[in-house]
Design an enzyme around this catalytic site. Sequence first.
Site, PDB file in Angstrom:
ATOM      1  N   TYR A 147       0.859  -1.187   0.000  1.00 30.73           N
ATOM      2  CA  TYR A 147       0.000   0.000   0.000  1.00 30.73           C
ATOM      3  C   TYR A 147       0.893   1.234   0.000  1.00 30.73           C
ATOM      4  O   TYR A 147       1.490   1.577   1.014  1.00 30.73           O
ATOM      5  CB  TYR A 147      -0.920  -0.069   1.231  1.00 30.73           C
ATOM      6  CG  TYR A 147      -1.828   1.125   1.482  1.00 30.73           C
ATOM      7  CD1 TYR A 147      -1.960   2.177   0.592  1.00 30.73           C
ATOM      8  CD2 TYR A 147      -2.591   1.173   2.645  1.00 30.73           C
ATOM      9  CE1 TYR A 147      -2.799   3.246   0.852  1.00 30.73           C
ATOM     10  CE2 TYR A 147      -3.434   2.237   2.916  1.00 30.73           C
ATOM     11  CZ  TYR A 147      -3.534   3.283   2.018  1.00 30.73           C
ATOM     12  OH  TYR A 147      -4.358   4.337   2.281  1.00 30.73           O
ATOM     13  N   LYS A 177      -1.522  -1.219  -4.071  1.00 26.24           N
ATOM     14  CA  LYS A 177      -2.537  -0.173  -3.984  1.00 26.24           C
ATOM     15  C   LYS A 177      -1.752   1.118  -4.074  1.00 26.24           C
ATOM     16  O   LYS A 177      -0.992   1.459  -3.166  1.00 26.24           O
ATOM     17  CB  LYS A 177      -3.287  -0.252  -2.658  1.00 26.24           C
ATOM     18  CG  LYS A 177      -4.193   0.927  -2.425  1.00 26.24           C
ATOM     19  CD  LYS A 177      -4.650   0.944  -0.997  1.00 26.24           C
ATOM     20  CE  LYS A 177      -5.571   2.105  -0.690  1.00 26.24           C
ATOM     21  NZ  LYS A 177      -5.229   3.363  -1.317  1.00 26.24           N
TER      22      LYS A 177
HETATM   23  C1  LIG Z   1      -4.838   9.756   1.627  1.00 28.94           C
HETATM   24  C2  LIG Z   1      -6.100   8.964   1.491  1.00 28.94           C
HETATM   25  O1  LIG Z   1      -6.786   8.666   2.451  1.00 28.94           O
HETATM   26  N1  LIG Z   1      -6.421   8.618   0.283  1.00 28.94           N
HETATM   27  C3  LIG Z   1      -7.569   7.851  -0.002  1.00 28.94           C
HETATM   28  C4  LIG Z   1      -7.162   6.482  -0.436  1.00 28.94           C
HETATM   29  O2  LIG Z   1      -6.018   6.174  -0.680  1.00 28.94           O
HETATM   30  C5  LIG Z   1      -8.437   8.482  -1.097  1.00 28.94           C
HETATM   31  O3  LIG Z   1      -9.572   7.689  -1.280  1.00 28.94           O
HETATM   32  C6  LIG Z   1      -8.856   9.893  -0.760  1.00 28.94           C
HETATM   33  O4  LIG Z   1      -9.575   9.883   0.449  1.00 28.94           O
HETATM   34  C7  LIG Z   1      -9.712  10.507  -1.855  1.00 28.94           C
HETATM   35  O5  LIG Z   1      -8.995  10.476  -3.062  1.00 28.94           O
HETATM   36  C8  LIG Z   1     -10.133  11.923  -1.544  1.00 28.94           C
HETATM   37  O6  LIG Z   1      -9.040  12.791  -1.609  1.00 28.94           O
HETATM   38  C1  LIG Z   2      -8.263   5.020   0.726  1.00 26.66           C
HETATM   39  C2  LIG Z   2      -7.633   3.888   1.278  1.00 26.66           C
HETATM   40  O1  LIG Z   2      -7.293   2.987   0.598  1.00 26.66           O
HETATM   41  C3  LIG Z   2      -7.521   3.808   2.695  1.00 26.66           C
HETATM   42  O2  LIG Z   2      -8.317   4.437   3.344  1.00 26.66           O
HETATM   43  O3  LIG Z   2      -6.657   3.109   3.206  1.00 26.66           O
END
Ligand SMILES: CC(=O)N[C@H](C=O)[C@@H](O)[C@H](O)[C@H](O)CO
Ligand SMILES: CC(=O)C(=O)O
Length: 309
Positions: A147, A177
């Site tokens: 990730y 991811k």
């Molecule tokens: C840093 C973070 O939490 N990123 C999320 C997943 O990786 C995203 O789903 C964001 O929440 C989304 O792109 C909104 O900015």
């Molecule tokens: C966005 C995502 O993958 C996380 O919340 O870990």
Amino acid sequence: MSIMAPAADKKLTGLVAATFTPITSQGEINLSVIGPYIDYLKEKQGVNNVFVNGTTGESMSLSVEERKLLAEEWCRKAKGKMDQVIVHVGCLSLKDTQELAHHAAQIEADGIAVIAPSFFKPSSADVLRTFLQEVASTAPTLPFYYYHVPSVTGVNVNVRELIEGIEKVIPSFRGVKFSGSDLMDLGQCISYIPPHWSVLYGIDEQLLGALVMGVHGAVGSTYNYVGCHVNKLISAFETGDLVQARTIQFKIQELVSFAIKLGFDVGVNKQLMNELSGLDLGPPRLPVMTCPAARALAIKQKYDSIFPE
Ligand SMILES: CC(=O)N[C@H](C=O)[C@@H](O)[C@H](O)[C@H](O)CO
Ligand SMILES: CC(=O)C(=O)O
């Protein structure tokens, strides 16, 4: 007759919701909401995979015991309903990470994901690969995903370099991811990996760019409530209707940029989800702050204007 591949060997594709962790008003984890939450994702959003105990799930603010209870309930309730439950098991401590990886195998999760430790940071891709290897070896039968989320961890290793020859040390490795914005690194990962691995994109507001680069799916927080629209974006992309795909992506960008101006953190995101879904996921846990009701309502109004019924 063909032999069905075991669920654990299914390639991970399509939309994956990064789930919020239900918490009571007293601040305890609330397992009772997980069943209805799964039904909501499936029926209202058309989302058939979950990524639990990740960033959105506030995993770093949960105890190891809480993470086990949550992972177990997600796996139990998702059985027969979701295609895959990926459990994020990364912690600052290698021992805790191994314990959670081993537990995920016991509860028959479909895969595990691990973030880079971020207090003491790995000094190179080689060091990070060794850390991941030590974790994967405690759950050797589970599909394993790295990730990559440099905006949160501050660990910005080149992922293409990290995964060079990684299957030799982690035979269960199945993909990444990718929540970074470096589309060159993303593309180099995709062109390198074998066909049964997956690269899933994690910056929801720029998914279309990543689809063009060839990602196999997406994991994100907003798919909890815009999953149904993003499924249409992906279909439009797949049929070559870029005008339609872009139209939907621009709407999501409008929503996210509006939210960012109001301070879009996990607390705000969670309250927005409460408003949009009608589920009671409760407040976040400190240090994430509870979102003032008016702020989530303003974003919900924006949502309603962008995506009228
Ligand atoms: C840093 C973070 O939490 N990123 C999320 C997943 O990786 C995203 O789903 C964001 O929440 C989304 O792109 C909104 O900015
Ligand atoms: C966005 C995502 O993958 C996380 O919340 O870990």
